[in-house]
Design an enzyme around this catalytic site. Structure first.
Site, PDB file in Angstrom:
ATOM      1  N   LYS A 285       0.839  -1.199   0.000  1.00  8.95           N
ATOM      2  CA  LYS A 285       0.000   0.000   0.000  1.00  8.95           C
ATOM      3  C   LYS A 285       0.881   1.259   0.000  1.00  8.95           C
ATOM      4  O   LYS A 285       2.100   1.174   0.200  1.00  8.95           O
ATOM      5  CB  LYS A 285      -0.929  -0.053   1.214  1.00  8.95           C
TER       6      LYS A 285
ATOM      7  N   TYR B 196     -12.302  -2.758  -3.407  1.00  6.40           N
ATOM      8  CA  TYR B 196     -12.862  -2.754  -2.051  1.00  6.40           C
ATOM      9  C   TYR B 196     -14.397  -2.643  -2.062  1.00  6.40           C
ATOM     10  O   TYR B 196     -14.974  -2.125  -1.104  1.00  6.40           O
ATOM     11  CB  TYR B 196     -12.253  -1.602  -1.241  1.00  6.40           C
TER      12      TYR B 196
ATOM     13  N   ARG C 278       3.163  -7.053   9.219  1.00  8.13           N
ATOM     14  CA  ARG C 278       2.456  -6.021   9.999  1.00  8.13           C
ATOM     15  C   ARG C 278       2.909  -6.026  11.462  1.00  8.13           C
ATOM     16  O   ARG C 278       2.973  -4.981  12.101  1.00  8.13           O
ATOM     17  CB  ARG C 278       0.945  -6.230   9.887  1.00  8.13           C
TER      18      ARG C 278
ATOM     19  N   ASN D 162      -1.729  -0.167   7.388  1.00 10.26           N
ATOM     20  CA  ASN D 162      -1.228  -1.524   7.640  1.00 10.26           C
ATOM     21  C   ASN D 162      -0.403  -2.116   6.500  1.00 10.26           C
ATOM     22  O   ASN D 162      -0.259  -3.331   6.394  1.00 10.26           O
ATOM     23  CB  ASN D 162      -2.368  -2.448   8.082  1.00 10.26           C
TER      24      ASN D 162
ATOM     25  N   HIS E 197      -1.720  -5.588   1.412  1.00  8.57           N
ATOM     26  CA  HIS E 197      -2.979  -6.311   1.203  1.00  8.57           C
ATOM     27  C   HIS E 197      -2.670  -7.708   0.694  1.00  8.57           C
ATOM     28  O   HIS E 197      -1.736  -7.887  -0.095  1.00  8.57           O
ATOM     29  CB  HIS E 197      -3.836  -5.579   0.162  1.00  8.57           C
TER      30      HIS E 197
ATOM     31  N   GLU F  75      -9.178 -10.516  -8.081  1.00 10.09           N
ATOM     32  CA  GLU F  75      -8.276  -9.368  -7.899  1.00 10.09           C
ATOM     33  C   GLU F  75      -7.161  -9.376  -8.948  1.00 10.09           C
ATOM     34  O   GLU F  75      -6.774  -8.319  -9.462  1.00 10.09           O
ATOM     35  CB  GLU F  75      -7.704  -9.386  -6.473  1.00 10.09           C
TER      36      GLU F  75
HETATM   37  P1  RTP Z   1      -6.682  -6.172   3.079  1.00  5.84           P
HETATM   38  O1  RTP Z   1      -7.876  -6.415   2.185  1.00  5.84           O
HETATM   39  O2  RTP Z   1      -6.090  -4.795   2.926  1.00  5.84           O
HETATM   40  O3  RTP Z   1      -5.658  -7.275   3.034  1.00  5.84           O
HETATM   41  O4  RTP Z   1      -7.238  -6.214   4.533  1.00  5.84           O
HETATM   42  P2  RTP Z   1      -8.106  -7.330   5.211  1.00  5.84           P
HETATM   43  O5  RTP Z   1      -8.722  -8.270   4.223  1.00  5.84           O
HETATM   44  O6  RTP Z   1      -7.218  -7.927   6.236  1.00  5.84           O
HETATM   45  O7  RTP Z   1      -9.215  -6.443   5.892  1.00  5.84           O
HETATM   46  P3  RTP Z   1     -10.558  -5.814   5.325  1.00  5.84           P
HETATM   47  O8  RTP Z   1     -11.572  -5.973   6.389  1.00  5.84           O
HETATM   48  O9  RTP Z   1     -10.846  -6.297   3.948  1.00  5.84           O
HETATM   49  O10 RTP Z   1     -10.168  -4.279   5.277  1.00  5.84           O
HETATM   50  C1  RTP Z   1      -9.486  -3.750   4.185  1.00  5.84           C
HETATM   51  C2  RTP Z   1      -8.580  -2.652   4.674  1.00  5.84           C
HETATM   52  O11 RTP Z   1      -9.375  -1.582   5.191  1.00  5.84           O
HETATM   53  C3  RTP Z   1      -8.677  -0.956   6.243  1.00  5.84           C
HETATM   54  N1  RTP Z   1      -9.493  -1.004   7.456  1.00  5.84           N
HETATM   55  N2  RTP Z   1      -9.624   0.019   8.249  1.00  5.84           N
HETATM   56  N3  RTP Z   1     -10.414   1.732  10.352  1.00  5.84           N
HETATM   57  C4  RTP Z   1     -10.819   0.473  10.361  1.00  5.84           C
HETATM   58  O12 RTP Z   1     -11.503   0.015  11.242  1.00  5.84           O
HETATM   59  C5  RTP Z   1     -10.411  -0.376   9.249  1.00  5.84           C
HETATM   60  N4  RTP Z   1     -10.767  -1.640   9.078  1.00  5.84           N
HETATM   61  C6  RTP Z   1     -10.178  -2.038   7.941  1.00  5.84           C
HETATM   62  C7  RTP Z   1      -7.367  -1.696   6.438  1.00  5.84           C
HETATM   63  O13 RTP Z   1      -6.354  -1.013   5.690  1.00  5.84           O
HETATM   64  C8  RTP Z   1      -7.667  -3.036   5.831  1.00  5.84           C
HETATM   65  O14 RTP Z   1      -6.482  -3.691   5.426  1.00  5.84           O
END
Ligand code: RTP
Length: 148
Positions: free
Chosen positions: A9, A49, A102, A112, A115, A126
């Site tokens: 990122k 997203y 991380r 973080n 991805h 993707e």
């Molecule tokens: P990623 O897609 O980036 O690998 O992350 P992930 O599956 O582990 O998590 P996801 O729930 O899909 O969230 C995507 C990205 O959104 C940001 N996020 N911010 N502020 C918050 O509560 C929050 N929750 C998620 C993070 O950058 C996360 O990686």
């Protein structure tokens, strides 16, 4: 062979952690089959997203992800989707163990660093989204040193 979409990122690129993140996947034995440094459009990120569009953090996530270039990659290998997520660590870096990307390099969920696809099905979606022109096909000389 299984494939996953891994992205450094904008914070990871800005902090000079691309090499470190690539190194961890290389050291494990996974194969890099696509890599591009690019500044993603909001439209591309909204597709990537899409499942998070109703979340309260979505606006902040879009601002973060459009703040600079990202490194988009495809890695290939046995179990690479799940193992890639293990290498990255938990979504919340404070819950990530030392030894994970991380866990070692960041603190906030909204910064973080990286991805990783969360399922084989999503990985293929993707990869098609980020690399519409496809990826390379190459059999490594060292393949028999990685797999029995
Ligand atoms: P990623 O897609 O980036 O690998 O992350 P992930 O599956 O582990 O998590 P996801 O729930 O899909 O969230 C995507 C990205 O959104 C940001 N996020 N911010 N502020 C918050 O509560 C929050 N929750 C998620 C993070 O950058 C996360 O990686």
């Amino acid at each position: 062979m299984e494939r996953t979409y891994i992205m450094v990122k904008p914070d990871g690129v800005e902090r000079g952690l691309v090499g470190e993140i690539v190194k961890r996947f290389e050291n494990k034995g996974f194969q890099l089959i696509a890599l591009e440094l690019k500044t993603p459009t909001r439209e591309l990120l909204e597709k990537h997203y899409a499942d998070l569009s109703s979340k309260p953090f979505f606006g902040g996530l879009m601002n973060y992800m459009t703040s600079g270039p990202v490194v988009a990659m495809v890695w290939s290998g046995k179990g690479v989707v799940k193992s890639g997520r293990v290498l990255l660590g938990e979504t919340n870096p404070l819950a990530s163990l030392p030894g994970t990307i991380r866990g070692d390099f960041c603190i906030d969920v909204g910064r973080n660093l990286c991805h990783g696809s969360d399922s084989v099905e999503n990985a293929e979606k993707e990869i098609a989204l980020w690399f519409p022109h496809g990826v390379i096909s190459h059999t490594r000389v060292m393949e028999k040193l990685i797999y029995e």
